[in-house]
Scaffold this motif. Structure first.
Motif, PDB file in Angstrom:
ATOM      1  N   PHE A  50       0.842  -1.189   0.000  1.00 37.76           N
ATOM      2  CA  PHE A  50       0.000   0.000   0.000  1.00 37.76           C
ATOM      3  C   PHE A  50       0.882   1.246   0.000  1.00 37.76           C
ATOM      4  CE2 PHE A  50      -3.203   3.009   1.376  1.00 37.76           C
ATOM      5  CZ  PHE A  50      -4.383   2.478   0.869  1.00 37.76           C
ATOM      6  N   PRO A  51       0.587   2.236  -0.842  1.00 43.38           N
ATOM      7  CA  PRO A  51       1.450   3.429  -0.932  1.00 43.38           C
ATOM      8  C   PRO A  51       1.448   4.246   0.356  1.00 43.38           C
ATOM      9  CG  PRO A  51      -0.548   3.696  -2.248  1.00 43.38           C
ATOM     10  CD  PRO A  51      -0.523   2.271  -1.817  1.00 43.38           C
ATOM     11  N   GLU A  52       2.561   4.934   0.579  1.00 40.84           N
ATOM     12  CA  GLU A  52       2.712   5.747   1.792  1.00 40.84           C
ATOM     13  C   GLU A  52       1.727   6.917   1.821  1.00 40.84           C
ATOM     14  OE1 GLU A  52       4.534   5.375   4.594  1.00 40.84           O
ATOM     15  OE2 GLU A  52       4.881   3.367   3.775  1.00 40.84           O
ATOM     16  N   ARG A  53       1.499   7.521   0.651  1.00 43.00           N
ATOM     17  CA  ARG A  53       0.562   8.639   0.570  1.00 43.00           C
ATOM     18  C   ARG A  53      -0.335   8.425  -0.636  1.00 43.00           C
ATOM     19  NH1 ARG A  53       3.567  14.332   1.147  1.00 43.00           N
ATOM     20  NH2 ARG A  53       1.385  14.961   1.388  1.00 43.00           N
ATOM     21  N   THR A  54      -1.598   8.741  -0.506  1.00 44.92           N
ATOM     22  CA  THR A  54      -2.547   8.552  -1.611  1.00 44.92           C
ATOM     23  C   THR A  54      -3.205   9.883  -1.966  1.00 44.92           C
ATOM     24  OG1 THR A  54      -4.292   7.959  -0.031  1.00 44.92           O
ATOM     25  CG2 THR A  54      -3.038   6.147  -1.049  1.00 44.92           C
ATOM     26  N   ALA A  55      -3.578   9.992  -3.256  1.00 47.79           N
ATOM     27  CA  ALA A  55      -4.302  11.182  -3.717  1.00 47.79           C
ATOM     28  C   ALA A  55      -5.806  10.960  -3.646  1.00 47.79           C
ATOM     29  CB  ALA A  55      -3.892  11.519  -5.148  1.00 47.79           C
ATOM     30  N   SER A  56      -6.246   9.720  -3.899  1.00 47.97           N
ATOM     31  CA  SER A  56      -7.669   9.395  -3.849  1.00 47.97           C
ATOM     32  C   SER A  56      -7.814   7.903  -3.595  1.00 47.97           C
ATOM     33  CB  SER A  56      -8.364   9.778  -5.166  1.00 47.97           C
ATOM     34  OG  SER A  56      -7.849   9.021  -6.249  1.00 47.97           O
ATOM     35  N   ILE A  57      -8.919   7.520  -2.952  1.00 44.11           N
ATOM     36  CA  ILE A  57      -9.256   6.107  -2.738  1.00 44.11           C
ATOM     37  C   ILE A  57     -10.772   5.995  -2.881  1.00 44.11           C
ATOM     38  CG2 ILE A  57      -9.017   4.074  -1.272  1.00 44.11           C
ATOM     39  CD1 ILE A  57      -6.986   5.563   0.414  1.00 44.11           C
ATOM     40  N   ASN A  58     -11.214   5.300  -3.905  1.00 39.03           N
ATOM     41  CA  ASN A  58     -12.654   5.217  -4.154  1.00 39.03           C
ATOM     42  C   ASN A  58     -13.056   3.812  -4.561  1.00 39.03           C
ATOM     43  OD1 ASN A  58     -11.775   8.180  -4.938  1.00 39.03           O
ATOM     44  ND2 ASN A  58     -13.928   8.260  -4.321  1.00 39.03           N
ATOM     45  N   ALA A  59     -14.122   3.329  -3.959  1.00 37.45           N
ATOM     46  CA  ALA A  59     -14.690   2.032  -4.316  1.00 37.45           C
ATOM     47  C   ALA A  59     -15.656   2.198  -5.474  1.00 37.45           C
ATOM     48  CB  ALA A  59     -15.423   1.434  -3.115  1.00 37.45           C
TER      49      ALA A  59
END
Length: 612
Positions: A143-152
């Motif tokens: 899993f990336p350290e920082r995310t810009a978006s996470i959407n199901a």
């Protein structure tokens, strides 16, 4: 369930991506006779762009074109004709999209009820997801350290619930593209979560419509049949019935074509295994889908089957991974391709030395393409002697400052390197963030999709089957395999025997190939092996190649892994989404009986590979 069930409804799709022409919805509202207008605005990378917009301005983060160019100009006509609208234009901020809509409606003096569907946004759950040890579903990356978006990717039942609650406009965040069509069908026909065949058929209708004019002759293999209509392409609609059957058409008097072949190309678009296309509401088997002409610019679609969905939602996260920068320039004259490659080598050597002297590591990735010398074809290029090319140099680096050195050192090539070097496109290039896709699965019970209409909040929990049903048995892969040919054969380009369409899912490219005649299918099967396709694309494909049978359409779906240099805006390639790959495959030589080229044969007007 709808209070009164109708025999059929007409759903038109007026947008296939964010930036599509407002002519589409205008055409459908005024000429289409539609009951529902749906618009699909979201791609995986669009979500990260919208997330950055929202971070800068909390009132943004949605597809603003939907409000300004579609709904505000058409609101009065939509209200008068009682057309209902469903769209995923909400992006990462459905609430702001709703507020902008209501403000626009007040300006034009129209009252329309707007519902929003939320529950897909998991950006606040990043740390919890990271501690669970979730890995990327295709590559296994952490899993990336920082995310810009996470959407199901939500399904269609929340949309149906919003319509049942009385919404005129339904705005969602991330949902599967086909859900904007399936939702109205569930609502109008009272389909239940266990009506899997109907849900699969409705999803297929949505899949065909979701890319707008691609279903009405846009980007087809046989382009000459449609080119005269490109200036006024029709947008598609589906006439859908309660039993799941439907026909595709377009507004009368508009350009384009709706034929079994144009629809077939859209059916195969961006599908993996056609017998197991997984959606949140249903697992679809489209392998036996049949297409037949039902009149001028009308195609009847049948044969979709379905079974229970899984207990998971697919989730797409995006994250930043350094920076990219690309420059293009034209080189003209004899040996143009060789001179362009020499320029690229010199520019990269010069920049590599300078960024090293500045204390930076070397480039993380380099991409050089000589456009005009058939870079897309790799070893199959037949244009090395061309006298005009466009050189594209793309680089990736963790540091934006290192790429600014690259950008600064592009222009000096005009006076220090090849003669005729000119036409720098767009001025000095600016480093841009590299945004990568990270996909994984999450249990449906962890999400709570919710419909909001005015002060009403309505939870719409996902349907989770008590036990999964069995998938249909796949058709035999060798039922039409030819005997070893004993007579004379001759090689013809694949395009003489088939048409196709290519698309992408992250770093995976797919090409659907459909035989022009059933007699050609065994010969296509012999030629289009995963090994042969992988060799044809050896310059691009770094992973495995899979081939899936598509018996209903007389064809195959070819899925190529690690084929797009990262895909989307993570890729340095000029074609990061594989849009040209079907055309590259169309030059593949296919041996066929020589008699087929004789007078009266099925290919008498076709070219052999020697002629091509």
């Amino acid at each position: 369930m709808a209070a009164t069930l109708r025999e059929s409804i007409r759903i038109g799709c007026g947008a296939g991506f964010w930036g599509d022409s407002p002519e589409g919805p205008r055409q459908l509202v005024r000429q289409g006779g539609i009951d529902y207008l749906v618009l699909d605005y979201l791609a995986e990378i669009t979500m990260s762009i919208l997330a950055r917009m929202k971070a800068k301005n909390p009132a943004l983060g949605y597809a603003t074109d939907f409000v300004s160019l579609v709904m505000k100009p058409l609101a009065r006509e939509i209200a008068e004709k009682r057309i209902r609208v469903v769209t995923n234009a909400g992006g990462v901020n459905p609430e702001a999209c709703r507020d902008a809509l209501l403000a626009a409606f007040r300006e034009v003096g129209v009252e329309l009820k707007v519902a929003i569907v939320t529950g897909d946004d998991l950006s606040g759950e990043a740390e919890r997801l990271r501690t669970q040890g979730i890995t990327e579903m295709f590559s296994g990356a952490p899993f990336p350290e920082r995310t810009a978006s996470i959407n199901a990717y939500l399904g269609a039942f929340p949309i149906a619930a919003a319509l049942a609650a009385g919404a005129d406009i339904v705005v969602t965040g991330r949902c599967v593209d086909s859900a904007v069509v399936l939702g109205p069908l569930i609502h109008e026909f009272g389909w239940a979560p266990e009506d899997y065949d109907k849900l699969s058929a409705g999803s297929l209708a949505g899949h065909i419509l979701e890319c707008g004019a691609q279903a009405t002759g846009g980007i087809v293999t046989d382009w000459r049949e449609v080119a005269g209509d490109w200036a006024d392409m029709g947008f598609p609609f589906a006439d859908c019935r309660a039993d799941g059957s439907f026909e595709i058409g377009k507004p009368e008097g508009t350009g384009g074509r709706v034929t079994p072949s144009t629809i077939a190309e859209q059916v195969v678009y961006e599908v993996g295994d056609p017998a197991a296309y997984m959606l949140p509401d249903v697992s679809c088997d489209w392998s036996q889908v049949r297409l037949e002409a039902a009149g001028l610019d009308r195609v009847r679609v049948s044969g979709a089957r379905g079974w229970a969905p899984s207990s998971s939602y697919k989730v797409s996260a995006t994250y930043a991974d350094g920076y990219r920068c690309a420059a293009t320039m034209m080189i003209v004259g004899d040996e143009a391709a060789e001179r362009a490659e020499a320029v690229a080598k010199a520019v990269l050597a010069r920049c590599g030395r300078l960024i090293g002297e500045a204390g930076f590591p070397d480039f993380a990735e380099i991409s050089v393409e000589t456009l005009g010398a058939e870079a897309s074809y790799g070893a199959q290029s037949r244009a090395r002697a061309t006298r005009e090319v466009v050189l594209k140099i793309g680089v990736r680096h963790p540091s934006k400052e290192a790429l600014q050195i690259f950008a600064r050192e592009i222009y000096p090539a005009a006076t220090a390197m090849a003669q005729s070097l000119t036409g720098f496109a767009g001025g000095r290039p600016e480093p841009q963030p590299v945004i990568r896709l990270f996909s994984f699965l999450i249990d449906k019970s962890e999400l709570q999709p919710t419909v909001s209409l005015g002060e009403t909040r309505l939870p719409v929990p996902a349907h989770i089957p008590a036990a999964a049903t069995s998938a249909p048995s796949p058709a035999s892969a060798n039922s039409d395999a030819p005997e070893t040919p004993t007579g004379e054969t001759v090689s013809v380009p694949l395009v003489a025997l088939a048409f196709g369409r290519s698309g992408d899912k992250g770093d995976i490219a797919n090409i659907g190939v459909i035989a022009r005649d059933a007699a050609f299918l065994p010969w296509l099967r012999r030629a289009l092996t995963p090994e042969a396709v992988g060799q044809h694309f050896a310059h691009h494909v770094q992973g495995k190649v899979e081939r899936f049978d598509w018996p209903g359409l007389r064809g195959f779906n070819l899925v190529m892994h690690r084929a797009l240099g990262g895909g989307g805006i993570a890729s340095l390639r000029h074609d990061p989404q594989g849009k040209a790959m079907a055309q590259v495959l169309m030059s593949l030589p296919v041996p066929v009986p020589a008699a087929w080229l004789a007078p009266g044969g099925p290919l008498q007007d076709s070219k052999t590979m020697d002629d091509a």
